[in-house]
Design a protein around this motif. Structure first.
Motif, short mmCIF file in Angstrom:
data_model
loop_
_atom_site.label_atom_id
_atom_site.label_comp_id
_atom_site.label_asym_id
_atom_site.label_seq_id
_atom_site.Cartn_x
_atom_site.Cartn_y
_atom_site.Cartn_z
N SER A 5 -14.80 -0.62 7.09
CA SER A 5 -15.78 -1.33 6.28
C SER A 5 -15.67 -2.83 6.56
O SER A 5 -14.56 -3.38 6.55
N VAL A 6 -16.80 -3.46 6.81
CA VAL A 6 -16.89 -4.91 6.90
C VAL A 6 -17.73 -5.31 5.71
O VAL A 6 -18.87 -4.87 5.56
N GLN A 7 -17.16 -6.17 4.83
CA GLN A 7 -17.80 -6.41 3.54
C GLN A 7 -17.48 -7.81 3.02
O GLN A 7 -16.50 -8.41 3.43
N THR A 8 -18.32 -8.28 2.11
CA THR A 8 -18.06 -9.57 1.47
C THR A 8 -17.17 -9.41 0.25
O THR A 8 -16.39 -10.31 -0.08
N GLU A 9 -17.27 -8.28 -0.44
CA GLU A 9 -16.52 -8.11 -1.68
C GLU A 9 -15.04 -7.80 -1.42
O GLU A 9 -14.67 -7.27 -0.39
N ASP A 10 -14.21 -8.17 -2.39
CA ASP A 10 -12.77 -7.93 -2.32
C ASP A 10 -12.50 -6.43 -2.43
O ASP A 10 -13.39 -5.64 -2.75
N PHE A 11 -11.27 -6.05 -2.18
CA PHE A 11 -10.85 -4.65 -2.29
C PHE A 11 -9.63 -4.57 -3.18
O PHE A 11 -8.86 -5.52 -3.32
N ASP A 12 -9.43 -3.41 -3.78
CA ASP A 12 -8.28 -3.15 -4.64
C ASP A 12 -7.26 -2.37 -3.81
O ASP A 12 -7.47 -1.20 -3.48
N LEU A 13 -6.16 -3.03 -3.49
CA LEU A 13 -5.15 -2.43 -2.62
C LEU A 13 -4.63 -1.11 -3.17
O LEU A 13 -4.55 -0.11 -2.45
N GLY A 14 -4.30 -1.07 -4.43
CA GLY A 14 -3.76 0.15 -5.04
C GLY A 14 -4.74 1.31 -4.96
O GLY A 14 -4.36 2.43 -4.60
N GLN A 15 -5.99 1.04 -5.27
CA GLN A 15 -7.01 2.10 -5.21
C GLN A 15 -7.21 2.59 -3.78
O GLN A 15 -7.34 3.79 -3.54
N GLU A 16 -7.24 1.67 -2.82
CA GLU A 16 -7.46 2.05 -1.42
C GLU A 16 -6.31 2.90 -0.89
O GLU A 16 -6.53 3.89 -0.20
N LEU A 17 -5.08 2.52 -1.22
CA LEU A 17 -3.93 3.30 -0.75
C LEU A 17 -3.88 4.66 -1.41
O LEU A 17 -3.54 5.66 -0.76
N ALA A 18 -4.20 4.74 -2.69
CA ALA A 18 -4.24 6.04 -3.38
C ALA A 18 -5.28 6.95 -2.75
O ALA A 18 -5.03 8.14 -2.52
N ARG A 19 -6.45 6.38 -2.44
CA ARG A 19 -7.52 7.16 -1.82
C ARG A 19 -7.11 7.66 -0.42
O ARG A 19 -7.49 8.75 -0.01
N LEU A 20 -6.31 6.86 0.27
CA LEU A 20 -5.89 7.21 1.63
C LEU A 20 -5.04 8.48 1.66
O LEU A 20 -5.10 9.24 2.61
N ARG A 21 -4.23 8.70 0.62
CA ARG A 21 -3.34 9.87 0.62
C ARG A 21 -3.73 10.92 -0.39
O ARG A 21 -3.06 11.96 -0.50
N GLU A 22 -4.81 10.71 -1.10
CA GLU A 22 -5.23 11.58 -2.18
C GLU A 22 -5.32 13.05 -1.77
O GLU A 22 -6.04 13.40 -0.83
N GLY A 23 -4.56 13.89 -2.46
CA GLY A 23 -4.64 15.33 -2.26
C GLY A 23 -4.10 15.85 -0.95
O GLY A 23 -4.32 17.01 -0.62
N ASP A 24 -3.39 15.06 -0.19
CA ASP A 24 -2.88 15.51 1.11
C ASP A 24 -1.36 15.56 1.07
O ASP A 24 -0.67 14.56 1.26
N ALA A 25 -0.83 16.76 0.81
CA ALA A 25 0.62 16.94 0.68
C ALA A 25 1.36 16.79 2.00
O ALA A 25 2.58 16.71 2.01
N ARG A 26 0.64 16.74 3.13
CA ARG A 26 1.29 16.55 4.44
C ARG A 26 1.80 15.12 4.61
O ARG A 26 2.68 14.88 5.43
#
Length: 156
Positions: A5-26
């Motif tokens: 994503s290329v964007q003007t708005e800021d990002f929430d680090l905690g939310q992005e990292l949680a989404r990255l591993r969400e539901g993947d037990a591997r």
């Protein structure tokens, strides 16, 4: 999953990292890098940095970099968020994050992606300093960081 994503708005680090591993037990490791705006560069104070890019081309370049990392390491997920527009010191510029089974491949892939992003993605930075506005030149140190992934001149 690969997300760029290329964007003007800021990002929430905690939310992005949680989404990255969400539901993947591997996932055994998540590694991230967050780049922020410094208030000093090349001996001058910086009050603002403005990032410009080439829409469409920038996203494709970032996707290609992530695919190169995926070809080298067995990643589960990869994420690159890069902000554009005017940013103040201490604001987040970029997030690179990857998930993998093991920390070694996750660390290597994350470092590889940011090293290539610094040289191969079409972004331009302009800083506001007491001396006036100035464009930030490419750095030899960024080229050197990228070169370490390509020993003996082998094309990546």
């Amino acid at each position: 999953m690969t997300r760029v994503s290329v964007q003007t708005e800021d990002f929430d680090l905690g939310q992005e990292l949680a989404r990255l591993r969400e539901g993947d037990a591997r996932v055994g490791g998540v590694v991230s890098f967050v780049g922020t705006v410094r208030d000093m560069n090349d001996g001058s104070s910086v009050s603002e940095m403005e990032l410009e890019h080439y829409p469409g081309m920038t996203e494709r370049a970032l996707e290609e970099i992530v695919e190169q990392a995926r070809a080298r390491w067995p990643l589960y997920n990869a994420l690159v968020i890069h902000r554009v527009g005017p940013l103040a010191p201490m604001e987040q510029i970029v997030l690179v994050a990857v998930s993998a089974a093991h920390r070694g491949e996750a660390f290597a892939a994350c470092e590889f992606i940011i090293d290539y992003l610094k040289t191969d993605a079409p972004f331009w930075k302009k800083e506001q300093t007491p001396e006036g506005a100035r464009w930030v030149d490419a750095r030899i140190s960024d080229d050197s960081a990228k070169a370490k992934w390509n020993p003996a001149g082998v094309r990546a």
